[in-house]
Scaffold this motif. Structure first.
Motif, mmCIF file in Angstrom:
data_model
loop_
_atom_site.group_PDB
_atom_site.id
_atom_site.type_symbol
_atom_site.label_atom_id
_atom_site.label_comp_id
_atom_site.label_asym_id
_atom_site.label_seq_id
_atom_site.Cartn_x
_atom_site.Cartn_y
_atom_site.Cartn_z
ATOM 1 N N GLN A 182 13.645 19.043 -116.714
ATOM 2 C CA GLN A 182 14.041 20.004 -115.685
ATOM 3 C C GLN A 182 13.536 19.577 -114.314
ATOM 4 O O GLN A 182 14.267 19.684 -113.316
ATOM 5 C CB GLN A 182 13.493 21.391 -116.038
ATOM 6 C CG GLN A 182 13.892 22.478 -115.051
ATOM 7 C CD GLN A 182 13.255 23.817 -115.371
ATOM 8 O OE1 GLN A 182 12.323 23.901 -116.176
ATOM 9 N NE2 GLN A 182 13.749 24.872 -114.747
ATOM 10 N N MET A 183 12.298 19.096 -114.244
ATOM 11 C CA MET A 183 11.730 18.670 -112.961
ATOM 12 C C MET A 183 12.479 17.461 -112.391
ATOM 13 O O MET A 183 12.741 17.376 -111.190
ATOM 14 C CB MET A 183 10.245 18.330 -113.116
ATOM 15 C CG MET A 183 9.400 19.484 -113.611
ATOM 16 S SD MET A 183 9.588 20.970 -112.601
ATOM 17 C CE MET A 183 9.526 22.230 -113.881
ATOM 18 N N LEU A 184 12.830 16.519 -113.253
ATOM 19 C CA LEU A 184 13.576 15.337 -112.814
ATOM 20 C C LEU A 184 14.967 15.724 -112.320
ATOM 21 O O LEU A 184 15.470 15.176 -111.331
ATOM 22 C CB LEU A 184 13.679 14.316 -113.945
ATOM 23 C CG LEU A 184 12.367 13.645 -114.365
ATOM 24 C CD1 LEU A 184 12.588 12.776 -115.593
ATOM 25 C CD2 LEU A 184 11.789 12.803 -113.227
ATOM 26 N N THR A 185 15.602 16.665 -113.009
ATOM 27 C CA THR A 185 16.932 17.123 -112.601
ATOM 28 C C THR A 185 16.888 17.769 -111.222
ATOM 29 O O THR A 185 17.725 17.473 -110.353
ATOM 30 C CB THR A 185 17.493 18.134 -113.619
ATOM 31 O OG1 THR A 185 17.636 17.481 -114.882
ATOM 32 C CG2 THR A 185 18.851 18.658 -113.168
ATOM 33 N N ILE A 186 15.907 18.621 -110.989
ATOM 34 C CA ILE A 186 15.747 19.249 -109.675
ATOM 35 C C ILE A 186 15.509 18.181 -108.607
ATOM 36 O O ILE A 186 16.081 18.232 -107.511
ATOM 37 C CB ILE A 186 14.595 20.268 -109.699
ATOM 38 C CG1 ILE A 186 14.970 21.473 -110.560
ATOM 39 C CG2 ILE A 186 14.227 20.725 -108.275
ATOM 40 C CD1 ILE A 186 13.821 22.439 -110.802
ATOM 41 N N GLN A 208 6.646 26.160 -113.521
ATOM 42 C CA GLN A 208 6.204 25.196 -114.542
ATOM 43 C C GLN A 208 5.618 23.927 -113.922
ATOM 44 O O GLN A 208 5.313 22.981 -114.629
ATOM 45 C CB GLN A 208 7.387 24.803 -115.447
ATOM 46 C CG GLN A 208 8.081 25.966 -116.138
ATOM 47 C CD GLN A 208 7.159 26.692 -117.104
ATOM 48 O OE1 GLN A 208 6.153 26.169 -117.564
ATOM 49 N NE2 GLN A 208 7.512 27.954 -117.416
ATOM 50 N N ALA A 209 5.507 23.896 -112.591
ATOM 51 C CA ALA A 209 5.056 22.673 -111.927
ATOM 52 C C ALA A 209 3.904 22.958 -110.970
ATOM 53 O O ALA A 209 3.830 24.021 -110.348
ATOM 54 C CB ALA A 209 6.202 22.028 -111.172
ATOM 55 N N GLU A 210 3.007 22.006 -110.876
ATOM 56 C CA GLU A 210 1.963 22.018 -109.858
ATOM 57 C C GLU A 210 2.305 20.925 -108.836
ATOM 58 O O GLU A 210 2.525 19.776 -109.216
ATOM 59 C CB GLU A 210 0.586 21.743 -110.469
ATOM 60 C CG GLU A 210 -0.528 21.695 -109.425
ATOM 61 C CD GLU A 210 -1.850 21.232 -109.999
ATOM 62 O OE1 GLU A 210 -2.805 21.079 -109.201
ATOM 63 O OE2 GLU A 210 -1.929 21.003 -111.223
ATOM 64 N N ILE A 211 2.352 21.290 -107.553
ATOM 65 C CA ILE A 211 2.746 20.368 -106.494
ATOM 66 C C ILE A 211 1.552 20.075 -105.593
ATOM 67 O O ILE A 211 0.898 21.011 -105.098
ATOM 68 C CB ILE A 211 3.895 20.938 -105.640
ATOM 69 C CG1 ILE A 211 5.078 21.377 -106.532
ATOM 70 C CG2 ILE A 211 4.346 19.926 -104.600
ATOM 71 C CD1 ILE A 211 5.754 20.264 -107.252
ATOM 72 N N ILE A 212 1.271 18.809 -105.389
ATOM 73 C CA ILE A 212 0.223 18.396 -104.453
ATOM 74 C C ILE A 212 0.893 17.541 -103.388
ATOM 75 O O ILE A 212 1.359 16.428 -103.657
ATOM 76 C CB ILE A 212 -0.886 17.597 -105.152
ATOM 77 C CG1 ILE A 212 -1.498 18.433 -106.289
ATOM 78 C CG2 ILE A 212 -1.961 17.183 -104.151
ATOM 79 C CD1 ILE A 212 -2.487 17.665 -107.154
ATOM 80 N N CYS A 256 2.292 15.410 -117.613
ATOM 81 C CA CYS A 256 3.006 14.393 -116.833
ATOM 82 C C CYS A 256 2.614 14.455 -115.356
ATOM 83 O O CYS A 256 2.464 15.542 -114.792
ATOM 84 C CB CYS A 256 4.515 14.602 -116.951
ATOM 85 S SG CYS A 256 5.132 14.458 -118.643
ATOM 86 N N ARG A 257 2.472 13.298 -114.764
ATOM 87 C CA ARG A 257 2.182 13.179 -113.335
ATOM 88 C C ARG A 257 3.223 12.243 -112.735
ATOM 89 O O ARG A 257 3.354 11.099 -113.173
ATOM 90 C CB ARG A 257 0.782 12.617 -113.090
ATOM 91 C CG ARG A 257 -0.340 13.501 -113.639
ATOM 92 C CD ARG A 257 -1.657 12.755 -113.665
ATOM 93 N NE ARG A 257 -2.731 13.581 -114.215
ATOM 94 C CZ ARG A 257 -3.728 14.077 -113.498
ATOM 95 N NH1 ARG A 257 -3.794 13.829 -112.204
ATOM 96 N NH2 ARG A 257 -4.658 14.837 -114.058
ATOM 97 N N TYR A 270 4.992 18.016 -120.607
ATOM 98 C CA TYR A 270 6.097 17.140 -121.009
ATOM 99 C C TYR A 270 7.391 17.903 -121.336
ATOM 100 O O TYR A 270 8.478 17.452 -120.960
ATOM 101 C CB TYR A 270 5.686 16.260 -122.197
ATOM 102 C CG TYR A 270 6.690 15.163 -122.485
ATOM 103 C CD1 TYR A 270 6.679 13.977 -121.754
ATOM 104 C CD2 TYR A 270 7.668 15.323 -123.469
ATOM 105 C CE1 TYR A 270 7.612 12.984 -121.988
ATOM 106 C CE2 TYR A 270 8.608 14.333 -123.717
ATOM 107 C CZ TYR A 270 8.568 13.166 -122.981
ATOM 108 O OH TYR A 270 9.496 12.181 -123.210
ATOM 109 N N PRO A 271 7.356 19.067 -122.010
ATOM 110 C CA PRO A 271 8.610 19.778 -122.325
ATOM 111 C C PRO A 271 9.418 20.187 -121.088
ATOM 112 O O PRO A 271 10.622 20.423 -121.182
ATOM 113 C CB PRO A 271 8.134 21.014 -123.094
ATOM 114 C CG PRO A 271 6.828 20.595 -123.686
ATOM 115 C CD PRO A 271 6.196 19.710 -122.650
ATOM 116 N N HIS A 272 8.762 20.245 -119.915
ATOM 117 C CA HIS A 272 9.454 20.652 -118.686
ATOM 118 C C HIS A 272 9.856 19.450 -117.816
ATOM 119 O O HIS A 272 10.425 19.636 -116.736
ATOM 120 C CB HIS A 272 8.564 21.589 -117.868
ATOM 121 C CG HIS A 272 8.108 22.790 -118.638
ATOM 122 N ND1 HIS A 272 8.973 23.772 -119.064
ATOM 123 C CD2 HIS A 272 6.876 23.161 -119.081
ATOM 124 C CE1 HIS A 272 8.309 24.701 -119.726
ATOM 125 N NE2 HIS A 272 7.033 24.353 -119.762
#
Length: 202
Positions: free
Chosen positions: A150-154, A194-198, A171-172, A145-147
């Motif tokens: 940043q993920m949404l901004t990218i 900071q992210a796992e991508i599937i 978060c998923r 959740y703390p990241h």
């Protein structure tokens, strides 16, 4: 050369062609799934239950592999194929065309039927607003959740749209990303570590 866009129609339209008392009304719809196709065909069959035929064709997906042409009792190849031929002639996908025929009492013969189904479909598609849309791919992104911000901004920087989200401590989020910026977006997420991508199947 990789293709990043495709053409479809913006909204449903219809047009009518008449020949020797028979009427052929073409109904064109934007569709994404076979279940939508069934809904539209069933609806027209209910609304026009006295019509002799409800012939249709569709093409779905950017690879062009999902399609069907249905003659609904007309001589083989005289209805569905001419309808599909016009969808392809206009360079469209994610499109369904259903032609409702009311019989006028005079047989048209196979050449006459081909002309009627082709003409009614062409008339409807000429009435349609043809639009260009991005080919998109979907991914499932997982992050703590703390990241999330940043993920949404990218994602926004690469025109990614959120389709689904489950925002808890872990978060998923399912994103839809234009193919033209897809790899750049994934690379940017991965660079954060900071992210796992599937990646999702098309």
């Amino acid at each position: 050369m990789e293709i990043f866009t495709y053409q479809t129609i913006a909204a449903s339209v219809q047009a009518e062609f008449k020949d020797k008392g028979s009427s052929f009304t073409a109904h064109a719809y934007p569709v994404r799934t076979e279940s939508e196709v069934k809904e539209y065909v069933d609806k027209l069959k209910q609304e026009h239950h006295k019509a002799r035929h409800h012939c249709y064709a569709y093409r779905i997906g950017v690879d062009g592999n999902r399609f069907r042409a249905n003659d609904d009792g007309e001589p083989a190849g005289s209805a569905g194929r001419p309808i599909l031929g016009q969808i392809d002639s206009f360079g469209l996908t994610d499109v369904l065309v259903v032609v409702v025929r009311y019989f006028g009492g005079t047989l048209l013969g196979v050449p006459g039927l081909i002309r009627a189904y082709k003409s009614s479909t062409e008339m409807a598609l000429r009435e349609a607003q043809i639009i260009e849309k991005n080919i998109e791919k979907t991914v499932l992104l997982r992050c703590e959740y703390p990241h999330l911000s940043q993920m949404l901004t990218i994602g926004r920087q690469h025109q990614a749209q959120v389709l689904e989200q489950d925002l808890q401590l872990d978060c998923r989020i399912i994103f839809s990303i234009p193919l033209s910026s897809y790899r750049h977006c994934l690379d940017a997420w991965m660079e954060t570590r900071q992210a796992e991508i599937i990646e999702q199947a098309a």
